[in-house]
Design an enzyme around this catalytic site. Structure first.
Site, PDB file in Angstrom:
ATOM      1  N   GLU A 226     -42.816  -7.255 -24.188  1.00 26.74           N
ATOM      2  CA  GLU A 226     -43.602  -6.411 -25.102  1.00 26.74           C
ATOM      3  C   GLU A 226     -42.977  -6.591 -26.476  1.00 26.74           C
ATOM      4  O   GLU A 226     -41.876  -6.089 -26.749  1.00 26.74           O
ATOM      5  CB  GLU A 226     -43.529  -4.941 -24.668  1.00 26.74           C
ATOM      6  N   CYS A 260     -44.079  -0.707 -33.123  1.00 25.92           N
ATOM      7  CA  CYS A 260     -44.719  -2.008 -32.908  1.00 25.92           C
ATOM      8  C   CYS A 260     -46.204  -1.929 -33.226  1.00 25.92           C
ATOM      9  O   CYS A 260     -46.804  -2.868 -33.717  1.00 25.92           O
ATOM     10  CB  CYS A 260     -44.506  -2.458 -31.470  1.00 25.92           C
TER      11      CYS A 260
END
Ligand code: NAD
Length: 467
Positions: A226, A260
């Site tokens: 991720e 993110c």
């Protein structure tokens, strides 16, 4: 290893990274404990996780205190600490349903039946970053434990103060001995975990993700990556600009942009460009640094010193190439040893500027004008990343139509950065934002188990293909 305090700049904490030999010993014990953990079944594991939830709850204040020292920010930390209990409860409910499903079924051959078994990986390695230290250390850990794996977690060396408190909460639950381990360490410890565990869940930068991918390949283990993002928002001329500006500001500036899934590029249609920019400027100017008191103001410090350099470099590049700075000073400001970046609205930005191509991980809002919808979609997709994105349009249909063409794993419709608050949607990271099955939504638990099929001749019929 010395650890910096993001509010004072002082190196006032130390960690002792474990070496490979020490990790090997820990992991050996985890391997044998895991056999019993999986044998005991899902009801037992749920009971133990509920006990751990209570143990964490009892130490919530200490955990918050440590996390505030780690990150320098306050209100985001309170949200982060609250998520632990709800996350454990949500996963306990999902896994209960998951393991109670009937799995015997007929096959296409009348006398053969199939029974599916799920075999959990023995030791899961979790490597996590500094932006939400607790949340991101747990996001894969909880479903992996419920799946029947043991889990060793290595949080970031930038924000390690909360680890001691978590270790103490684990000690309070004897059933978790050698099943859940938190260890201190930096890159070398992470690299060792890639060699010693059976599956890796990595959350971090794309650059480190590539190394982890390589190491997992050498060790021939599965990996879930991720990674970074460069989320785009498209705002059409039909959008409600009051909503759009508030949502975009939150999506870009929450946690000082250190997410993110943070909004990093804004594409506004020509007719509403100036109006959107003015609203963003006005709303950004209403915010204030969480300084000197962490509890006042919305903008905490930039947690990692390395990130300060990246943000400054990107802003300098944009300014040199002609970008106009509407809010803030065009760089991170040093205050009492910490670095703070004011929400920075930029216009006159071009597609070649670093601020439009590289991950910023700071509260920067570069706004670019477009004329036709196709142009906006092309610009939004002009990136190596594909984590998430957002669209604001007059109708849901119009927004969905644009969202379908955006190459990213989660698109917020008439809202921004919703993956921060909503964990039910199944999604993959596109392009270099990651690899592997969805970490969100109920099927995420399946990532931690190998599927095994029993092919059963239940009727004892002789197979027609035998000699
Ligand atoms: P990073 O890649 O520098 O570090 C992440 C972790 O990897 C740390 O624990 C670090 O110690 C460890 N590490 C470093 N070298 C390693 C190696 N060779 N082998 C194994 N582990 C190693 O990332 P960061 O600066 O801590 O975090 C910021 C990044 O994380 C941003 O790019 C952000 O977008 C990304 N991120 C992604 C998500 C997501 O869900 N996609 C969520 C949060 C953050």
């Amino acid at each position: 290893m010395q650890v910096r305090n993001p509010r004072t700049g002082a190196y006032d904490y130390e960690i002792e990274p474990l070496n490979e030999l020490e990790l090997t010993t820990i992991i050996q014990k985890m391997r044998s404990a895991q056999e019993d953990w999986v044998e005991k079944g899902i009801d037992f594991r749920i009971e133990v996780l509920q006990k751990w939830k209570e143990s964490v709850n009892l130490r919530k204040e200490d955990l918050i205190e440590a996390l505030i020292l780690d990150t320098g920010r306050s209100w985001e930390t309170l949200l982060e600490a609250d998520i632990v209990a709800s996350s454990i409860d949500r996963w306990c409910k999902i896994s209960k349903g998951f393991f109670s499903q009937e799995n015997r079924r007929n096959s296409s051959i009348p006398f053969l039946e199939i029974e599916q078994d799920l075999v959990p990986f023995s030791v899961v390695g979790v490597i996590s970053p500094w932006n939400f230290p607790l949340l991101l250390s747990l996001i894969d850990t909880i479903p992996a434990l419920l799946a029947g794996c043991s889990v060793i977690v290595k949080p970031s060396e930038v924000t390690p103060r909360f680890i001691k408190v978590i270790q103490e909460t684990i000690l309070e639950v004897p059933e978790l001995e050698h099943i859940l381990e938190y260890v201190e360490g930096a890159g070398a410890t992470g690299a060792a975990l890639c060699k010693l565990t059976d599956i890796i869940c990595f959350t971090g930068s794309t650059a480190t993700g590539k190394k982890v991918y390589q190491a997992a390949c050498d060790n021939f283990i599965p990996v879930f990556l991720e990674l970074g993002g460069k989320d785009a928002v498209i705002v059409t001329e039909t959008a409600d600009l009051e909503r759009a500006s508030s949502a975009i500001l939150w999506g870009s500036v929450a946690n000082a942009g250190q997410s993110c899934l943070s909004v990093e590029r804004i594409y506004a249609q020509k007719a509403i460009f100036h109006e959107l920019v003015s609203r963003l400027i006005a709303k950004a100017n209403n915010l204030k640094f969480a300084f000197p008191n962490a509890k006042d103001g919305q903008i905490g410090p930039i947690i990692s010193e390395k990130q300060v350099e990246i943000i400054n470099e990107q802003l300098a590049d944009a300014i040199e190439k002609g970008a106009k700075v509407h809010t803030g000073t065009g760089k991170c400001e040093e205050m009492n040893g910490g670095f703070y970046c004011f929400p920075t609205v930029l216009t006159n930005v071009t597609a070649d500027m670093k601020v439009m191509t590289e991950e910023t991980f700071g509260p920067i809002l570069p706004v670019m004008q477009y004329i036709a919808q196709d142009e906006a979609i092309e610009l939004a997709n002009q990136t190596i990343y594909g984590l998430s994105g957002a669209v604001f349009a007059g109708t849901e249909e119009e927004a969905m139509q644009i969202g379908r063409k955006m190459k990213a794993g989660a698109i917020s419709i008439n809202d921004a950065a919703l993956t921060a608050v909503m964990h039910e949607g199944e999604k993959n990271s596109f392009k270099m934002s990651g690899i592997g099955g969805t970490r969100m939504g109920p099927s995420a638990i399946k990532r931690f188990m190998k599927q095994k099929a029993f092919l059963i001749n239940s009727k004892q019929v002789n197979d027609p293909w035998w000699f």
